[in-house]
Design a protein around this motif. Sequence first.
Motif, PDB file in Angstrom:
ATOM      1  N   GLY A   1       0.836  -1.195   0.000  1.00 47.16           N
ATOM      2  CA  GLY A   1       0.000   0.000   0.000  1.00 47.16           C
ATOM      3  C   GLY A   1       0.864   1.236   0.000  1.00 47.16           C
ATOM      4  O   GLY A   1       2.090   1.163   0.116  1.00 47.16           O
ATOM      5  N   SER A   2       0.188   2.390  -0.123  1.00 44.83           N
ATOM      6  CA  SER A   2       0.910   3.665  -0.046  1.00 44.83           C
ATOM      7  C   SER A   2       1.192   4.043   1.412  1.00 44.83           C
ATOM      8  O   SER A   2       2.176   4.722   1.704  1.00 44.83           O
ATOM      9  CB  SER A   2       0.086   4.773  -0.691  1.00 44.83           C
ATOM     10  OG  SER A   2      -0.166   4.503  -2.049  1.00 44.83           O
TER      11      SER A   2
ATOM     12  N   ALA B   1       4.726   0.818  -1.006  1.00 41.29           N
ATOM     13  CA  ALA B   1       4.938   0.750  -2.454  1.00 41.29           C
ATOM     14  C   ALA B   1       4.612   2.081  -3.118  1.00 41.29           C
ATOM     15  O   ALA B   1       4.008   2.972  -2.516  1.00 41.29           O
ATOM     16  CB  ALA B   1       4.065  -0.362  -3.039  1.00 41.29           C
ATOM     17  N   HIS B   2       5.012   2.187  -4.396  1.00 40.21           N
ATOM     18  CA  HIS B   2       4.751   3.411  -5.157  1.00 40.21           C
ATOM     19  C   HIS B   2       3.488   3.235  -5.983  1.00 40.21           C
ATOM     20  O   HIS B   2       3.390   2.326  -6.801  1.00 40.21           O
ATOM     21  CB  HIS B   2       5.949   3.733  -6.049  1.00 40.21           C
ATOM     22  CG  HIS B   2       5.736   4.948  -6.885  1.00 40.21           C
ATOM     23  ND1 HIS B   2       5.643   6.215  -6.337  1.00 40.21           N
ATOM     24  CD2 HIS B   2       5.563   5.102  -8.214  1.00 40.21           C
ATOM     25  CE1 HIS B   2       5.449   7.092  -7.305  1.00 40.21           C
ATOM     26  NE2 HIS B   2       5.387   6.443  -8.449  1.00 40.21           N
ATOM     27  N   ASN B   3       2.515   4.125  -5.764  1.00 39.81           N
ATOM     28  CA  ASN B   3       1.295   4.142  -6.569  1.00 39.81           C
ATOM     29  C   ASN B   3       1.439   5.270  -7.576  1.00 39.81           C
ATOM     30  O   ASN B   3       1.431   6.449  -7.202  1.00 39.81           O
ATOM     31  CB  ASN B   3       0.074   4.361  -5.650  1.00 39.81           C
ATOM     32  CG  ASN B   3      -1.237   4.300  -6.414  1.00 39.81           C
ATOM     33  OD1 ASN B   3      -1.275   4.563  -7.607  1.00 39.81           O
ATOM     34  ND2 ASN B   3      -2.304   3.958  -5.713  1.00 39.81           N
TER      35      ASN B   3
ATOM     36  N   LYS C   1      -0.767   8.461  -7.511  1.00 36.73           N
ATOM     37  CA  LYS C   1      -0.856   9.316  -6.320  1.00 36.73           C
ATOM     38  C   LYS C   1       0.440  10.097  -6.083  1.00 36.73           C
ATOM     39  O   LYS C   1       1.531   9.606  -6.405  1.00 36.73           O
ATOM     40  CB  LYS C   1      -1.131   8.466  -5.069  1.00 36.73           C
ATOM     41  CG  LYS C   1      -2.479   7.778  -5.049  1.00 36.73           C
ATOM     42  CD  LYS C   1      -2.620   6.930  -3.783  1.00 36.73           C
ATOM     43  CE  LYS C   1      -3.959   6.229  -3.698  1.00 36.73           C
ATOM     44  NZ  LYS C   1      -4.033   5.289  -2.564  1.00 36.73           N
TER      45      LYS C   1
ATOM     46  N   GLY D   1       9.462  -0.883  -7.498  1.00 37.49           N
ATOM     47  CA  GLY D   1       9.137  -1.451  -8.808  1.00 37.49           C
ATOM     48  C   GLY D   1       7.810  -2.172  -8.799  1.00 37.49           C
ATOM     49  O   GLY D   1       6.894  -1.834  -8.032  1.00 37.49           O
ATOM     50  N   LEU D   2       7.724  -3.171  -9.659  1.00 35.67           N
ATOM     51  CA  LEU D   2       6.496  -3.972  -9.750  1.00 35.67           C
ATOM     52  C   LEU D   2       6.320  -4.792  -8.483  1.00 35.67           C
ATOM     53  O   LEU D   2       7.258  -5.467  -8.026  1.00 35.67           O
ATOM     54  CB  LEU D   2       6.589  -4.934 -10.931  1.00 35.67           C
ATOM     55  CG  LEU D   2       5.981  -4.549 -12.268  1.00 35.67           C
ATOM     56  CD1 LEU D   2       6.058  -5.736 -13.216  1.00 35.67           C
ATOM     57  CD2 LEU D   2       4.549  -4.040 -12.131  1.00 35.67           C
ATOM     58  N   LEU D   3       5.128  -4.771  -7.957  1.00 33.62           N
ATOM     59  CA  LEU D   3       4.846  -5.505  -6.720  1.00 33.62           C
ATOM     60  C   LEU D   3       5.110  -7.000  -6.881  1.00 33.62           C
ATOM     61  O   LEU D   3       5.660  -7.651  -5.980  1.00 33.62           O
ATOM     62  CB  LEU D   3       3.389  -5.259  -6.312  1.00 33.62           C
ATOM     63  CG  LEU D   3       2.949  -5.943  -5.041  1.00 33.62           C
ATOM     64  CD1 LEU D   3       3.730  -5.428  -3.848  1.00 33.62           C
ATOM     65  CD2 LEU D   3       1.457  -5.776  -4.843  1.00 33.62           C
TER      66      LEU D   3
ATOM     67  N   TYR E   1     -11.966  -1.429  -6.745  1.00 36.42           N
ATOM     68  CA  TYR E   1     -10.634  -0.844  -6.939  1.00 36.42           C
ATOM     69  C   TYR E   1      -9.560  -1.942  -6.985  1.00 36.42           C
ATOM     70  O   TYR E   1      -8.624  -1.880  -7.788  1.00 36.42           O
ATOM     71  CB  TYR E   1     -10.382   0.135  -5.784  1.00 36.42           C
ATOM     72  CG  TYR E   1      -8.983   0.694  -5.657  1.00 36.42           C
ATOM     73  CD1 TYR E   1      -8.477   1.603  -6.587  1.00 36.42           C
ATOM     74  CD2 TYR E   1      -8.177   0.325  -4.577  1.00 36.42           C
ATOM     75  CE1 TYR E   1      -7.192   2.122  -6.443  1.00 36.42           C
ATOM     76  CE2 TYR E   1      -6.899   0.837  -4.427  1.00 36.42           C
ATOM     77  CZ  TYR E   1      -6.406   1.731  -5.364  1.00 36.42           C
ATOM     78  OH  TYR E   1      -5.136   2.242  -5.226  1.00 36.42           O
TER      79      TYR E   1
ATOM     80  N   ASN F   1      -2.008  -8.815 -11.285  1.00 34.54           N
ATOM     81  CA  ASN F   1      -0.880  -9.451 -10.589  1.00 34.54           C
ATOM     82  C   ASN F   1      -0.884 -10.964 -10.816  1.00 34.54           C
ATOM     83  O   ASN F   1       0.171 -11.570 -10.992  1.00 34.54           O
ATOM     84  CB  ASN F   1      -0.932  -9.112  -9.091  1.00 34.54           C
ATOM     85  CG  ASN F   1      -0.522  -7.672  -8.836  1.00 34.54           C
ATOM     86  OD1 ASN F   1       0.307  -7.119  -9.549  1.00 34.54           O
ATOM     87  ND2 ASN F   1      -1.106  -7.043  -7.828  1.00 34.54           N
TER      88      ASN F   1
HETATM   89  O1  PNS Z   1      -2.583   2.070  -0.899  1.00 33.46           O
HETATM   90  P1  PNS Z   1      -2.715   2.091  -2.409  1.00 33.46           P
HETATM   91  O2  PNS Z   1      -2.180   3.373  -2.993  1.00 33.46           O
HETATM   92  O3  PNS Z   1      -4.118   1.823  -2.871  1.00 33.46           O
HETATM   93  O4  PNS Z   1      -1.810   0.876  -2.942  1.00 33.46           O
HETATM   94  C1  PNS Z   1      -1.688   0.632  -4.332  1.00 33.46           C
HETATM   95  C2  PNS Z   1      -0.389  -0.124  -4.601  1.00 33.46           C
HETATM   96  C3  PNS Z   1       0.802   0.689  -4.101  1.00 33.46           C
HETATM   97  C4  PNS Z   1      -0.430  -1.465  -3.905  1.00 33.46           C
HETATM   98  C5  PNS Z   1      -0.281  -0.344  -6.148  1.00 33.46           C
HETATM   99  O5  PNS Z   1      -0.274   0.899  -6.803  1.00 33.46           O
HETATM  100  C6  PNS Z   1       0.968  -1.148  -6.510  1.00 33.46           C
HETATM  101  O6  PNS Z   1       0.947  -2.380  -6.442  1.00 33.46           O
HETATM  102  N1  PNS Z   1       2.079  -0.443  -6.900  1.00 33.46           N
HETATM  103  C7  PNS Z   1       3.342  -1.070  -7.235  1.00 33.46           C
HETATM  104  C8  PNS Z   1       3.600  -1.059  -8.760  1.00 33.46           C
HETATM  105  C9  PNS Z   1       2.792  -2.165  -9.417  1.00 33.46           C
HETATM  106  O7  PNS Z   1       3.052  -3.341  -9.229  1.00 33.46           O
HETATM  107  N2  PNS Z   1       1.808  -1.757 -10.237  1.00 33.46           N
HETATM  108  C10 PNS Z   1       0.913  -2.675 -10.903  1.00 33.46           C
HETATM  109  C11 PNS Z   1      -0.270  -3.035  -9.996  1.00 33.46           C
HETATM  110  S1  PNS Z   1      -1.361  -4.220 -10.766  1.00 33.46           S
END
Ligand code: PNS
Length: 156
Positions: A8-9, A36-38, A41, A71-73, A97, A105
Amino acid sequence: MTIAVLPGSFDPVTMGHVDIATRAASLFDELILAVAHNSTKSPLLDVQTRLELASAAVKHLPNVTVAQTDGLLVEFCKARGATAIVKGLRGGADYDYERPMALMNRSLTGIETVFVTGDSALAHVASSLVRDVARHGGDVSAYVPAGVVEALRTAG
Ligand code: PNS
Protein backbone atom coordinates in the motif's frame (compact mmCIF):
# COMPACT_ATOMS: atom_id res chain seq x y z
CA MET A 1 6.78 -21.41 5.38
CA THR A 2 4.06 -19.13 3.97
CA ILE A 3 5.05 -15.56 3.23
CA ALA A 4 2.56 -12.85 2.24
CA VAL A 5 2.93 -9.20 1.25
CA LEU A 6 0.54 -6.47 2.38
CA PRO A 7 1.24 -3.56 0.00
CA GLY A 8 0.00 0.00 0.00
CA SER A 9 0.91 3.66 -0.05
CA PHE A 10 0.42 3.96 3.74
CA ASP A 11 0.11 7.76 3.45
CA PRO A 12 -0.30 7.56 6.40
CA VAL A 13 -0.67 4.14 8.03
CA THR A 14 -4.04 3.95 9.83
CA MET A 15 -5.71 1.77 12.45
CA GLY A 16 -7.45 0.12 9.48
CA HIS A 17 -4.07 -1.01 8.12
CA VAL A 18 -3.03 -2.26 11.56
CA ASP A 19 -6.29 -4.22 11.80
CA ILE A 20 -5.66 -5.90 8.43
CA ALA A 21 -1.99 -6.57 9.28
CA THR A 22 -3.04 -8.17 12.56
CA ARG A 23 -5.58 -10.44 10.85
CA ALA A 24 -3.18 -11.38 8.04
CA ALA A 25 -0.33 -12.03 10.47
CA SER A 26 -2.42 -14.83 11.99
CA LEU A 27 -2.92 -16.45 8.56
CA PHE A 28 0.70 -16.56 7.35
CA ASP A 29 4.06 -17.45 8.89
CA GLU A 30 5.52 -14.15 7.75
CA LEU A 31 3.90 -10.92 6.58
CA ILE A 32 5.80 -8.15 4.84
CA LEU A 33 4.11 -4.77 4.89
CA ALA A 34 5.39 -3.18 1.68
CA VAL A 35 5.39 0.59 1.31
CA ALA A 36 4.94 0.75 -2.45
CA HIS A 37 4.75 3.41 -5.16
CA ASN A 38 1.29 4.14 -6.57
CA SER A 39 1.85 5.94 -9.87
CA THR A 40 -1.61 7.56 -9.63
CA LYS A 41 -0.86 9.32 -6.32
CA SER A 42 1.48 12.05 -5.01
CA PRO A 43 2.04 11.17 -1.37
CA LEU A 44 1.84 13.80 1.36
CA LEU A 45 4.42 12.03 3.54
CA ASP A 46 7.87 11.15 2.22
CA VAL A 47 8.70 7.47 1.91
CA GLN A 48 11.08 7.43 4.90
CA THR A 49 8.38 8.85 7.17
CA ARG A 50 5.80 6.38 5.85
CA LEU A 51 8.25 3.51 6.49
CA GLU A 52 9.03 4.67 10.03
CA LEU A 53 5.38 5.18 10.96
CA ALA A 54 4.38 1.80 9.52
CA SER A 55 7.26 0.04 11.32
CA ALA A 56 6.26 1.58 14.65
CA ALA A 57 2.60 0.65 14.06
CA VAL A 58 3.28 -3.08 13.62
CA LYS A 59 6.27 -3.53 15.92
CA HIS A 60 4.10 -5.51 18.39
CA LEU A 61 3.42 -8.15 15.69
CA PRO A 62 6.42 -10.52 15.80
CA ASN A 63 6.02 -12.04 12.32
CA VAL A 64 5.50 -8.71 10.51
CA THR A 65 8.30 -6.74 8.87
CA VAL A 66 8.19 -3.51 6.87
CA ALA A 67 10.01 -2.83 3.60
CA GLN A 68 10.00 -0.37 0.72
CA THR A 69 9.47 -1.34 -2.90
CA ASP A 70 9.70 0.94 -5.93
CA GLY A 71 9.14 -1.45 -8.81
CA LEU A 72 6.50 -3.97 -9.75
CA LEU A 73 4.85 -5.50 -6.72
CA VAL A 74 4.92 -9.00 -8.21
CA GLU A 75 8.71 -8.79 -8.65
CA PHE A 76 9.07 -7.78 -5.01
CA CYS A 77 6.89 -10.75 -4.01
CA LYS A 78 9.01 -13.12 -6.10
CA ALA A 79 12.27 -11.78 -4.65
CA ARG A 80 10.95 -12.23 -1.10
CA GLY A 81 9.49 -15.71 -1.71
CA ALA A 82 5.95 -14.49 -1.05
CA THR A 83 3.12 -16.62 -2.43
CA ALA A 84 0.24 -14.26 -1.65
CA ILE A 85 -0.67 -10.58 -1.71
CA VAL A 86 -3.03 -9.44 1.05
CA LYS A 87 -5.47 -6.56 0.64
CA GLY A 88 -8.02 -5.27 3.12
CA LEU A 89 -11.62 -4.67 2.09
CA ARG A 90 -13.88 -2.11 3.77
CA GLY A 91 -16.68 -2.54 1.27
CA GLY A 92 -17.67 -2.96 -2.35
CA ALA A 93 -15.84 0.13 -3.59
CA ASP A 94 -12.58 -1.33 -2.28
CA TYR A 95 -13.29 -4.56 -4.14
CA ASP A 96 -13.96 -2.69 -7.38
CA TYR A 97 -10.63 -0.84 -6.94
CA GLU A 98 -8.67 -3.96 -5.97
CA ARG A 99 -10.09 -6.52 -8.42
CA PRO A 100 -8.25 -5.31 -11.56
CA MET A 101 -4.96 -5.20 -9.61
CA ALA A 102 -5.52 -8.72 -8.27
CA LEU A 103 -6.27 -9.98 -11.78
CA MET A 104 -3.26 -8.16 -13.27
CA ASN A 105 -0.88 -9.45 -10.59
CA ARG A 106 -2.14 -13.02 -11.11
CA SER A 107 -1.92 -12.64 -14.86
CA LEU A 108 1.70 -11.42 -14.58
CA THR A 109 3.06 -14.14 -12.30
CA GLY A 110 0.26 -16.35 -11.02
CA ILE A 111 0.39 -14.84 -7.54
CA GLU A 112 -2.94 -14.90 -5.73
CA THR A 113 -4.47 -11.98 -3.82
CA VAL A 114 -6.18 -12.78 -0.54
CA PHE A 115 -8.86 -10.32 0.57
CA VAL A 116 -9.31 -9.78 4.29
CA THR A 117 -12.42 -8.05 5.66
CA GLY A 118 -11.57 -5.33 8.12
CA ASP A 119 -13.28 -4.46 11.40
CA SER A 120 -16.62 -2.78 10.58
CA ALA A 121 -15.88 -0.19 13.27
CA LEU A 122 -13.03 1.03 11.04
CA ALA A 123 -14.94 0.97 7.75
CA HIS A 124 -14.80 4.78 7.48
CA VAL A 125 -11.08 5.00 8.13
CA ALA A 126 -9.10 5.78 4.98
CA SER A 127 -5.72 7.47 4.58
CA SER A 128 -7.24 10.03 2.21
CA LEU A 129 -9.94 11.01 4.75
CA VAL A 130 -7.41 11.11 7.58
CA ARG A 131 -5.23 13.50 5.55
CA ASP A 132 -8.22 15.69 4.71
CA VAL A 133 -9.54 15.85 8.28
CA ALA A 134 -6.04 16.61 9.60
CA ARG A 135 -5.44 19.28 6.94
CA HIS A 136 -8.58 21.07 8.12
CA GLY A 137 -7.54 20.93 11.76
CA GLY A 138 -9.67 17.95 12.83
CA ASP A 139 -8.64 15.39 15.42
CA VAL A 140 -7.56 12.15 13.75
CA SER A 141 -5.90 10.57 16.77
CA ALA A 142 -8.58 7.84 17.04
CA TYR A 143 -7.85 6.62 13.52
CA VAL A 144 -4.07 6.46 13.39
CA PRO A 145 -1.26 4.87 15.43
CA ALA A 146 1.06 6.88 17.66
CA GLY A 147 3.29 9.35 15.87
CA VAL A 148 1.07 9.86 12.83
CA VAL A 149 -0.73 12.96 14.13
CA GLU A 150 2.60 14.72 14.66
CA ALA A 151 3.91 13.62 11.25
CA LEU A 152 0.79 14.99 9.55
CA ARG A 153 1.14 18.26 11.45
CA THR A 154 4.78 18.57 10.37
CA ALA A 155 3.95 17.75 6.73
CA GLY A 156 1.29 20.47 6.76
O1 PNS B 1 -2.58 2.07 -0.90
P1 PNS B 1 -2.72 2.09 -2.41
O2 PNS B 1 -2.18 3.37 -2.99
O3 PNS B 1 -4.12 1.82 -2.87
O4 PNS B 1 -1.81 0.88 -2.94
C1 PNS B 1 -1.69 0.63 -4.33
C2 PNS B 1 -0.39 -0.12 -4.60
C3 PNS B 1 0.80 0.69 -4.10
C4 PNS B 1 -0.43 -1.46 -3.91
C5 PNS B 1 -0.28 -0.34 -6.15
O5 PNS B 1 -0.27 0.90 -6.80
C6 PNS B 1 0.97 -1.15 -6.51
O6 PNS B 1 0.95 -2.38 -6.44
N1 PNS B 1 2.08 -0.44 -6.90
C7 PNS B 1 3.34 -1.07 -7.24
C8 PNS B 1 3.60 -1.06 -8.76
C9 PNS B 1 2.79 -2.17 -9.42
O7 PNS B 1 3.05 -3.34 -9.23
N2 PNS B 1 1.81 -1.76 -10.24
C10 PNS B 1 0.91 -2.67 -10.90
C11 PNS B 1 -0.27 -3.03 -10.00
S1 PNS B 1 -1.36 -4.22 -10.77
